[in-house]
Write a protein that holds these residues in place. Structure first.
Motif, mmCIF file in Angstrom:
data_model
loop_
_atom_site.group_PDB
_atom_site.id
_atom_site.type_symbol
_atom_site.label_atom_id
_atom_site.label_comp_id
_atom_site.label_asym_id
_atom_site.label_seq_id
_atom_site.Cartn_x
_atom_site.Cartn_y
_atom_site.Cartn_z
ATOM 1 N N ARG A 57 23.849 17.127 -7.775
ATOM 2 C CA ARG A 57 23.439 18.448 -8.230
ATOM 3 C C ARG A 57 22.666 18.301 -9.547
ATOM 4 O O ARG A 57 23.069 17.546 -10.438
ATOM 5 C CB ARG A 57 24.660 19.332 -8.456
ATOM 6 C CG ARG A 57 24.313 20.772 -8.833
ATOM 7 C CD ARG A 57 25.578 21.536 -9.217
ATOM 8 N NE ARG A 57 26.505 21.603 -8.102
ATOM 9 C CZ ARG A 57 26.455 22.535 -7.154
ATOM 10 N NH1 ARG A 57 25.506 23.470 -7.199
ATOM 11 N NH2 ARG A 57 27.350 22.540 -6.184
ATOM 12 N N SER A 58 21.570 19.010 -9.672
ATOM 13 C CA SER A 58 20.817 18.979 -10.918
ATOM 14 C C SER A 58 21.669 19.542 -12.047
ATOM 15 O O SER A 58 22.486 20.451 -11.822
ATOM 16 C CB SER A 58 19.529 19.792 -10.785
ATOM 17 O OG SER A 58 18.672 19.218 -9.822
ATOM 18 N N PRO A 59 21.497 19.049 -13.253
ATOM 19 C CA PRO A 59 22.332 19.545 -14.360
ATOM 20 C C PRO A 59 22.047 21.005 -14.672
ATOM 21 O O PRO A 59 20.917 21.476 -14.530
ATOM 22 C CB PRO A 59 21.937 18.630 -15.528
ATOM 23 C CG PRO A 59 20.588 18.110 -15.176
ATOM 24 C CD PRO A 59 20.562 17.996 -13.689
ATOM 25 N N ARG A 60 23.094 21.707 -15.106
ATOM 26 C CA ARG A 60 22.957 23.122 -15.430
ATOM 27 C C ARG A 60 22.621 23.294 -16.902
ATOM 28 O O ARG A 60 23.156 22.614 -17.766
ATOM 29 C CB ARG A 60 24.250 23.850 -15.083
ATOM 30 C CG ARG A 60 24.560 23.862 -13.583
ATOM 31 C CD ARG A 60 25.844 24.611 -13.290
ATOM 32 N NE ARG A 60 26.115 24.673 -11.852
ATOM 33 C CZ ARG A 60 27.184 25.252 -11.326
ATOM 34 N NH1 ARG A 60 28.083 25.821 -12.118
ATOM 35 N NH2 ARG A 60 27.344 25.257 -10.013
ATOM 36 N N LEU A 61 21.769 24.258 -17.159
ATOM 37 C CA LEU A 61 21.361 24.532 -18.532
ATOM 38 C C LEU A 61 22.451 25.289 -19.276
ATOM 39 O O LEU A 61 23.024 26.250 -18.761
ATOM 40 C CB LEU A 61 20.087 25.377 -18.536
ATOM 41 C CG LEU A 61 18.763 24.640 -18.424
ATOM 42 C CD1 LEU A 61 17.638 25.629 -18.166
ATOM 43 C CD2 LEU A 61 18.485 23.859 -19.699
ATOM 44 N N ALA A 62 22.710 24.846 -20.491
ATOM 45 C CA ALA A 62 23.585 25.581 -21.403
ATOM 46 C C ALA A 62 22.721 26.232 -22.480
ATOM 47 O O ALA A 62 21.534 25.919 -22.635
ATOM 48 C CB ALA A 62 24.595 24.626 -22.042
ATOM 49 N N ARG A 63 23.318 27.131 -23.211
ATOM 50 C CA ARG A 63 22.587 27.779 -24.299
ATOM 51 C C ARG A 63 22.074 26.720 -25.275
ATOM 52 O O ARG A 63 22.812 25.807 -25.675
ATOM 53 C CB ARG A 63 23.485 28.771 -25.028
ATOM 54 C CG ARG A 63 22.784 29.488 -26.189
ATOM 55 C CD ARG A 63 23.659 30.531 -26.843
ATOM 56 N NE ARG A 63 22.961 31.164 -27.954
ATOM 57 C CZ ARG A 63 22.058 32.124 -27.832
ATOM 58 N NH1 ARG A 63 21.766 32.595 -26.629
ATOM 59 N NH2 ARG A 63 21.453 32.637 -28.891
ATOM 60 N N GLY A 64 20.821 26.837 -25.673
ATOM 61 C CA GLY A 64 20.232 25.908 -26.630
ATOM 62 C C GLY A 64 19.688 24.633 -26.013
ATOM 63 O O GLY A 64 19.130 23.800 -26.727
ATOM 64 N N ASP A 65 19.841 24.493 -24.692
ATOM 65 C CA ASP A 65 19.380 23.282 -24.008
ATOM 66 C C ASP A 65 18.003 23.476 -23.384
ATOM 67 O O ASP A 65 17.538 24.605 -23.176
ATOM 68 C CB ASP A 65 20.347 22.904 -22.886
ATOM 69 C CG ASP A 65 21.524 22.090 -23.371
ATOM 70 O OD1 ASP A 65 21.630 21.865 -24.594
ATOM 71 O OD2 ASP A 65 22.337 21.682 -22.528
ATOM 72 N N VAL A 66 17.386 22.346 -23.052
ATOM 73 C CA VAL A 66 16.195 22.343 -22.203
ATOM 74 C C VAL A 66 16.476 21.444 -21.009
ATOM 75 O O VAL A 66 17.260 20.491 -21.092
ATOM 76 C CB VAL A 66 14.940 21.855 -22.955
ATOM 77 C CG1 VAL A 66 14.580 22.828 -24.074
ATOM 78 C CG2 VAL A 66 15.134 20.448 -23.521
#
Length: 346
Positions: A18-27
């Motif tokens: 699974r592709s990584p999930r974005l968290a706040r402040g991430d790209v």
């Protein structure tokens, strides 16, 4: 996404994850190029580095570049499409080390490809927006990936406390030793000596910053600083004997967990002995060195691989003449005839 995975039995394979999930402040970064580091090969061959043990499937790779394809909350959408060099660190902003600026020493650090944190031999990764450093068009994807080992060299020179006109001895003409030599040349050091047992490596050392290349044990005048990039105990002890009183010794190479050191020599000469673990606040310097041509990272790439060739990439250091191998996670394999042209087959 596809990812190259090292298993606890030290086998390597390509898997769909699974592709990584974005968290706040991430790209979210689509990975273009990843350099193969000595730590990657060490995990492959030994399953551990110090206290860090591969006891679950792990994605290796931490020298990475790519393109931002999505952003999390709190990050400007204008960053989508940016080419970036990834600083593969996630420090805890609340620790004393991070607050004083030594974020690379954060005890809660999450660092790419350090168990249990997955790395960059994958099609996509996430990273904090501040650790995705924009690169201009004139910097290649391969060079942008190699900012990471270049930053090791920058950190080592800072610890060596040398300046223009000074002299340095570097043990080891592998990728890190050559990075250190290039940074030393760019810093205006008058004499840059590399000690290396392999004749072929000695011959190429002068192409990457060294003014002299010697075999271990050969005589050389005293130097202002010694940097070990070999991890070999004998090289460390020999290098220390060549440092002037009051000089600096910087240990960078990975070797034994413990080694004997000449304590009387250290005391009598009042040598400053320190180590380099990672780096902090080095990416702007790396970019300046590469943009101005003071450091040539593209010339260090000697082998390219697709993701399905990851085992070969991790063992590329065993090939005579190899300096730096890179992996393209978005490509299955490279044809041998295309190593120089840059053409690849998916």
């Amino acid at each position: 996404m596809r990812a190259g995975v090292l298993h606890p039995d030290l086998s390597v394979g390509t898997e769909t994850r699974r592709s990584p999930r974005l968290a706040r402040g991430d790209v979210l970064v689509e990975v273009r190029t990843v350099g193969v580091c000595g730590s990657d090969t060490h995990y492959l061959r030994h399953g551990r580095i110090g206290d860090h043990v591969v006891d679950a499937p792990l994605v290796l790779g931490h020298e990475a570049s790519g393109v931002i394809v999505a952003v999390g909350d709190g990050v400007s959408p204008n960053r989508v499409g940016e080419r970036v060099s990834i600083e593969p660190q996630r420090p805890d902003p609340t620790t004393a080390e991070t607050k004083r600026g030594d974020y690379h020493l954060c005890p809660h650090m999450e660092f790419y490809a350090t168990p249990p944190i997955d790395g960059a031999f994958a099609e996509y990764v996430t990273i904090g927006a501040d650790f995705a450093h924009p690169v201009p068009p004139e910097v290649s994807d391969e060079a942008a990936a190699l900012f990471e080992p270049l930053c090791v060299g920058i950190a080592a020179l800072r610890k060596a406390a040398v300046a223009a006109g000074d002299s340095i001895l570097i043990a080891g003409a592998g990728p890190i030793g050559l990075m250190i030599a290039q940074v030393a040349r760019a810093s205006g050091l008058a004499r840059i000596v590399i000690s290396e047992p392999d004749e072929q490596r000695r011959q190429r050392a002068t192409d990457f910053g060294a003014s002299h290349a010697i075999a271990p044990g050969e005589d050389t005048d005293p130097v202002d600083a010694f940097v070990d990039a070999s991890g070999v105990a004998a090289a460390v002890r020999d290098g220390m004997t060549r440092v002037r009183p009051g000089g600096h010794v910087v240990l960078v190479g990975m070797g034994s967990d413990t080694m004997e050191l000449p304590v009387t020599l250290i005391q009598n000469r009042e040598l400053v002995v320190t180590g380099v673990f990672r780096y902090s606040n080095t990416w702007p310097t790396a970019l300046a060195l590469v943009r101005t041509g003071a450091v040539d990272l593209d010339a260090m790439v000697t082998a390219r691989f697709g993701l399905d060739e990851l085992t070969d990439a991790l063992n590329a250091d065993l090939r005579p003449g190899n300096i730096k191998a890179v992996v393209y996670p978005g490509i299955s394999e490279w044809r041998a005839a295309d190593q120089q042209t840059g053409e690849a087959r998916r």
